[in-house]
Scaffold this motif. Structure first.
Motif, PDB file in Angstrom:
ATOM      1  N   PRO A 197       0.656  -1.135   0.003  1.00 25.29           N
ATOM      2  CA  PRO A 197      -0.083  -0.088  -0.122  1.00 25.29           C
ATOM      3  C   PRO A 197       0.906   1.177  -0.114  1.00 25.29           C
ATOM      4  N   TRP A 237      -4.092  -8.087   2.854  1.00 24.35           N
ATOM      5  CA  TRP A 237      -4.052  -7.006   2.053  1.00 24.35           C
ATOM      6  C   TRP A 237      -4.355  -7.387   0.683  1.00 24.35           C
ATOM      7  N   SER A 265      -8.173  -8.465  -0.115  1.00 24.43           N
ATOM      8  CA  SER A 265      -8.929  -7.331  -0.318  1.00 24.43           C
ATOM      9  C   SER A 265      -8.667  -6.495  -1.577  1.00 24.43           C
ATOM     10  N   THR A 266      -7.479  -6.535  -1.897  1.00 20.40           N
ATOM     11  CA  THR A 266      -7.151  -5.754  -2.883  1.00 20.40           C
ATOM     12  C   THR A 266      -7.738  -6.692  -4.315  1.00 20.40           C
ATOM     13  N   TRP A 291       2.179  -1.512   8.666  1.00 19.15           N
ATOM     14  CA  TRP A 291       1.987  -3.201   8.519  1.00 19.15           C
ATOM     15  C   TRP A 291       3.099  -3.853   7.822  1.00 19.15           C
ATOM     16  N   ARG A 306       0.340  -9.924   4.548  1.00 23.08           N
ATOM     17  CA  ARG A 306       0.352  -9.514   3.289  1.00 23.08           C
ATOM     18  C   ARG A 306      -0.757 -10.257   2.448  1.00 23.08           C
ATOM     19  N   PHE A 361      -7.140   0.409   5.323  1.00 20.33           N
ATOM     20  CA  PHE A 361      -5.758   0.049   5.398  1.00 20.33           C
ATOM     21  C   PHE A 361      -5.253   0.559   7.083  1.00 20.33           C
TER      22      PHE A 361
END
Length: 272
Positions: free
Chosen positions: A123, A172, A175-176, A270, A169, A265
């Motif tokens: 991110p 993330w 979600s992405t 993170w 990771r 986020f």
């Protein structure tokens, strides 16, 4: 004529000298070195950030001592060097070759982690006014490759020193990638491609569990079914949307109610 002949000899001599110099520069200084000596030279280049020379030394270890432990370690280091030198394709090729040659090597967990890192875009890469781009709007192929590598790592080596970082990771990435699928579903819906929109939205619900993008996917499904006059299916989508997101913002604001990707986020550090 004598003057011309003399000038020609001078030019010829200069060319020969230059040629000898070039040949001299091409001499392999590692000729006769042992595997440990070449590998240590490679490690020194890595420490200095001299990626080109490091790559040359590591390749020499592999080619001259292919059955040694140094060759195995050199391939690991070669993948790392290519990654640091912004050569993702070469890094991935080295990793895949290593995994094929040494599937049970103690360094397999690291190589899977590195494979995930090669195409992972954190991110923080988007927290600049220069790009201003939501990562879910980027080509998801690299992110999916990272997801596959990290997932294999945590499943095969749950106690690995790299597993915890890989798990974070993965959160993330899931979600992405789900947001990306919802973006595509919305793209089709806005352009009246309702069947395609439904298929993409269903993919979000089928492949990803507990993601924020599910709310938007359900709304798109409901509206697409309504546009197709498929009342029963639209009601089913609405029922699931109400059960999981009883106060959905999309009812009032429509698809303009998208939540910024930065809203979920947290924490900031993170991946540091």
């Amino acid at each position: 004529m004598k003057r011309l002949y003399k000038s020609s000899l001078i030019l010829l001599s200069t060319a020969v000298i230059a040629g000898c110099g070039a040949f001299k520069n091409d001499v392999d200084e590692t000729k006769g070195w042992t595997a440990p000596q070449i590998y240590e030279a490679a490690r020194e280049s890595v420490r200095e950030g001299e990626w080109k020379s490091a790559r040359r030394y590591l390749a020499a270890v592999e080619s001259r001592h292919p059955y040694s432990s140094y060759a195995q370690q050199s391939l690991i280091d070669l993948a790392y060097v290519n990654w640091k030198d912004d050569e993702p394709e070469q890094a991935t090729a080295a990793i895949d070759r290593f995994l094929a040659l040494y599937p049970n090597h103690p360094g397999t967990d690291y190589m899977l982690y590195l494979k995930g890192m090669v195409t992972f875009t954190p991110p923080s890469a988007f927290l600049t006014s220069y790009t201003g781009q939501d990562p879910s709007e980027r080509d998801p192929r690299g992110l999916r490759q990272s997801y596959t590598a990290f997932k294999e790592l945590v499943e095969r080596y749950p106690e690995s020193r790299y597993a915890n970082d890989a798990r974070q990771r993965l959160v993330w990435l899931v979600s992405t990638i789900a947001d990306n699928e919802a973006n595509i579903a919305e793209y089709y819906y806005i352009r009246n491609g309702y069947v395609a929109a439904i298929n993409r939205a269903q993919g979000v619900l089928r492949e990803f569990s507990g993601v924020q993008a599910a709310e938007r996917a359900l709304f798109i499904m409901m509206k697409s079914y309504e546009a197709l006059n498929m009342t029963e299916e639209a009601n089913d989508a609405k029922r699931v949307l109400d059960q999981n997101f009883p106060d959905s913002k999309y009812y009032k604001q429509g698809l303009t109610a998208q939540t910024s990707w930065m809203d979920w986020f947290s924490p900031k550090g993170w991946f540091n």
